[in-house]
Design a protein around this motif. Structure first.
Motif, PDB file in Angstrom:
ATOM      1  N   ASN A   1     -15.457  -7.474   1.422  1.00 47.05           N
ATOM      2  CA  ASN A   1     -15.348  -6.027   1.664  1.00 47.05           C
ATOM      3  C   ASN A   1     -15.728  -5.615   3.083  1.00 47.05           C
ATOM      4  OD1 ASN A   1     -14.552  -5.568  -1.027  1.00 47.05           O
ATOM      5  ND2 ASN A   1     -16.690  -5.505  -1.666  1.00 47.05           N
ATOM      6  N   ALA A   2     -16.051  -6.569   3.936  1.00 42.61           N
ATOM      7  CA  ALA A   2     -16.285  -6.205   5.339  1.00 42.61           C
ATOM      8  C   ALA A   2     -14.939  -6.001   6.011  1.00 42.61           C
ATOM      9  CB  ALA A   2     -17.065  -7.309   6.050  1.00 42.61           C
ATOM     10  N   GLY A   3     -14.877  -5.051   6.904  1.00 40.58           N
ATOM     11  CA  GLY A   3     -13.606  -4.740   7.538  1.00 40.58           C
ATOM     12  C   GLY A   3     -13.285  -5.583   8.746  1.00 40.58           C
ATOM     13  N   LYS A   4     -14.111  -6.577   9.033  1.00 35.29           N
ATOM     14  CA  LYS A   4     -13.873  -7.362  10.243  1.00 35.29           C
ATOM     15  C   LYS A   4     -14.540  -8.718  10.093  1.00 35.29           C
ATOM     16  CE  LYS A   4     -18.116  -5.625  12.229  1.00 35.29           C
ATOM     17  NZ  LYS A   4     -18.790  -4.875  13.281  1.00 35.29           N
TER      18      LYS A   4
ATOM     19  N   SER B   1     -26.017 -14.784   4.348  1.00 35.71           N
ATOM     20  CA  SER B   1     -25.796 -15.618   3.166  1.00 35.71           C
ATOM     21  C   SER B   1     -24.674 -15.068   2.285  1.00 35.71           C
ATOM     22  CB  SER B   1     -27.083 -15.736   2.343  1.00 35.71           C
ATOM     23  OG  SER B   1     -27.546 -14.453   1.999  1.00 35.71           O
ATOM     24  N   SER B   2     -24.263 -13.824   2.536  1.00 38.06           N
ATOM     25  CA  SER B   2     -23.166 -13.279   1.734  1.00 38.06           C
ATOM     26  C   SER B   2     -21.808 -13.491   2.388  1.00 38.06           C
ATOM     27  CB  SER B   2     -23.389 -11.782   1.468  1.00 38.06           C
ATOM     28  OG  SER B   2     -23.461 -11.074   2.683  1.00 38.06           O
ATOM     29  N   SER B   3     -21.785 -14.312   3.448  1.00 40.99           N
ATOM     30  CA  SER B   3     -20.496 -14.649   4.071  1.00 40.99           C
ATOM     31  C   SER B   3     -19.610 -15.318   3.043  1.00 40.99           C
ATOM     32  CB  SER B   3     -20.704 -15.589   5.256  1.00 40.99           C
ATOM     33  OG  SER B   3     -21.406 -14.950   6.283  1.00 40.99           O
ATOM     34  N   THR B   4     -18.429 -14.795   2.899  1.00 38.83           N
ATOM     35  CA  THR B   4     -17.525 -15.283   1.861  1.00 38.83           C
ATOM     36  C   THR B   4     -16.415 -16.151   2.413  1.00 38.83           C
ATOM     37  OG1 THR B   4     -17.935 -13.186   0.739  1.00 38.83           O
ATOM     38  CG2 THR B   4     -16.129 -14.531  -0.087  1.00 38.83           C
ATOM     39  N   TYR B   5     -15.982 -15.815   3.626  1.00 38.57           N
ATOM     40  CA  TYR B   5     -14.873 -16.519   4.246  1.00 38.57           C
ATOM     41  C   TYR B   5     -15.344 -17.042   5.607  1.00 38.57           C
ATOM     42  CZ  TYR B   5     -12.492 -13.386   0.999  1.00 38.57           C
ATOM     43  OH  TYR B   5     -12.117 -12.687  -0.107  1.00 38.57           O
ATOM     44  N   LEU B   6     -14.990 -18.282   5.889  1.00 45.25           N
ATOM     45  CA  LEU B   6     -15.375 -18.879   7.169  1.00 45.25           C
ATOM     46  C   LEU B   6     -14.143 -19.496   7.801  1.00 45.25           C
ATOM     47  CD1 LEU B   6     -18.237 -19.923   5.156  1.00 45.25           C
ATOM     48  CD2 LEU B   6     -18.836 -19.232   7.471  1.00 45.25           C
TER      49      LEU B   6
ATOM     50  N   GLN C   1      -3.302  -9.599   7.241  1.00 52.00           N
ATOM     51  CA  GLN C   1      -2.528  -9.186   6.069  1.00 52.00           C
ATOM     52  C   GLN C   1      -3.173  -7.997   5.372  1.00 52.00           C
ATOM     53  OE1 GLN C   1      -1.991 -12.596   3.611  1.00 52.00           O
ATOM     54  NE2 GLN C   1      -0.093 -11.864   2.736  1.00 52.00           N
ATOM     55  N   ASP C   2      -4.504  -8.086   5.235  1.00 58.56           N
ATOM     56  CA  ASP C   2      -5.220  -7.024   4.542  1.00 58.56           C
ATOM     57  C   ASP C   2      -6.224  -6.408   5.500  1.00 58.56           C
ATOM     58  OD1 ASP C   2      -6.558  -9.883   3.327  1.00 58.56           O
ATOM     59  OD2 ASP C   2      -7.814  -8.538   4.472  1.00 58.56           O
ATOM     60  N   GLY C   3      -6.923  -5.406   5.006  1.00 60.11           N
ATOM     61  CA  GLY C   3      -7.822  -4.660   5.880  1.00 60.11           C
ATOM     62  C   GLY C   3      -8.969  -5.453   6.444  1.00 60.11           C
ATOM     63  N   GLY C   4      -9.372  -6.527   5.782  1.00 65.96           N
ATOM     64  CA  GLY C   4     -10.512  -7.266   6.297  1.00 65.96           C
ATOM     65  C   GLY C   4     -10.152  -8.596   6.907  1.00 65.96           C
TER      66      GLY C   4
ATOM     67  N   VAL D   1     -10.454  -1.101  15.115  1.00 63.01           N
ATOM     68  CA  VAL D   1      -9.785  -1.638  13.944  1.00 63.01           C
ATOM     69  C   VAL D   1      -8.951  -0.527  13.326  1.00 63.01           C
ATOM     70  CG1 VAL D   1     -10.065  -2.703  11.673  1.00 63.01           C
ATOM     71  CG2 VAL D   1     -11.734  -3.184  13.473  1.00 63.01           C
ATOM     72  N   TYR D   2      -7.701  -0.854  13.030  1.00 64.81           N
ATOM     73  CA  TYR D   2      -6.834   0.074  12.303  1.00 64.81           C
ATOM     74  C   TYR D   2      -6.413  -0.596  11.008  1.00 64.81           C
ATOM     75  CZ  TYR D   2      -6.232   3.594  15.940  1.00 64.81           C
ATOM     76  OH  TYR D   2      -6.448   4.599  16.845  1.00 64.81           O
ATOM     77  N   SER D   3      -6.540   0.126   9.909  1.00 69.54           N
ATOM     78  CA  SER D   3      -6.071  -0.363   8.621  1.00 69.54           C
ATOM     79  C   SER D   3      -5.133   0.685   8.044  1.00 69.54           C
ATOM     80  CB  SER D   3      -7.249  -0.609   7.686  1.00 69.54           C
ATOM     81  OG  SER D   3      -6.805  -1.092   6.441  1.00 69.54           O
ATOM     82  N   LEU D   4      -3.909   0.275   7.742  1.00 65.70           N
ATOM     83  CA  LEU D   4      -2.894   1.203   7.243  1.00 65.70           C
ATOM     84  C   LEU D   4      -2.784   2.416   8.163  1.00 65.70           C
ATOM     85  CD1 LEU D   4      -3.718   0.928   3.439  1.00 65.70           C
ATOM     86  CD2 LEU D   4      -1.778  -0.088   4.657  1.00 65.70           C
ATOM     87  N   GLU D   5      -2.765   2.126   9.459  1.00 60.51           N
ATOM     88  CA  GLU D   5      -2.571   3.122  10.516  1.00 60.51           C
ATOM     89  C   GLU D   5      -3.735   4.088  10.688  1.00 60.51           C
ATOM     90  OE1 GLU D   5       1.358   4.782   9.601  1.00 60.51           O
ATOM     91  OE2 GLU D   5       1.662   2.838   8.649  1.00 60.51           O
TER      92      GLU D   5
END
Lengths: 111, 114
Positions: free
Chosen positions: A95-98, A27-32, B95-98, B48-52
């Motif tokens: 803020n998730a990295g993927k 439910s915290s998905s921000t971008y789809l 473009q950005d890390g995520g 995953v690489y962010s800013l190398e």
């Protein structure tokens, strides 16, 4: 992926509308997002929607988001044979990295 | 051409070979990703690489070794692979890390391990 689910196949006739559905669990998905993959190619970003929106339209593509039901759909108007491809739904939390991808829906457009 | 270029497009290698996959982007993106796409399996995030800097390693076997010498280039070094490693390997950048605005994918390298 288990967090993002899609039906595997959809077949439509040329000129009809196609609706590809996706459900997600977080439910915290921000971008789809919706991506398209043609044979022998990588994924191409078609469109994306933020969770504070209900709808986004871009030419023949309409994205509908029902946050309450965690349901995302992609409608393709006047479907053409060139729209035949695999369509992936994806989501990302702030803020998730993927991004997390669904397994893809194979759309077949019959003449 | 999407802006993310992967080479080679196709690769056949024996289980004892060493090879490398290359990915290049000149979009000014700060993050790069390796994905594996097998038949009948979902997309699998590998690295995953962010800013190398490597920020994620998804329990990938050590026979896969990534390298990100700068923000425009990403490599995947392969050695002593198994037949089940045969797949389409996709590189992506954001473009950005995520990847708020989504990923740009390359066309992939179709790898066959014999």
């Amino acid at each position: 992926g288990e967090d993002v689910e899609q039906s595997l196949f959809l077949s439509v006739r040329e000129g009809d509308s196609s609706v590809i559905n996706c459900t997600y669990t977080d439910s915290s998905s921000t971008y789809l997002y919706w991506y398209k993959q043609e044979p022998g190619a990588g994924l191409q970003l078609l469109t994306y929607i933020f969770s504070n929106m209900d709808m986004k339209q871009d030419q023949r593509l309409t994205v509908l988001l029902n946050k309450k039901d965690k349901h995302l759909s992609l409608r393709i108007a006047d479907t053409q044979t060139g729209d035949s491809a695999i369509y992936f739904c994806a989501e990302r939390r702030t803020n998730a990295g993927k991004s997390t991808f669904g397994d893809g829906t194979t759309l077949t457009v019959k003449p | 051409e999407t802006g993310v270029t992967q080479t080679p497009r196709h690769l056949v290698m024996g289980m004892t070979n060493k090879k490398s996959l290359k990915c290049e982007q000149h979009l000014g993106h700060n993050a790069m990703y390796w994905y594996k796409q097998s038949a009948k399996k979902p997309l699998e995030l590998m690295f995953v690489y962010s800013l190398e800097e490597r920020v994620e390693n998804n329990s990938v076997p050590s026979r896969f070794s990534p390298e990100c010498p700068n923000s425009s280039h990403l490599f995947l070094h392969l050695h002593t692979l198994q037949p089940e490693d045969s797949a389409l390997y996709l590189c992506a950048s954001s473009q950005d890390g995520g990847g708020d605005y989504g990923y740009t994918f390359g066309s992939g390298t179709r790898l066959t391990v014999v």
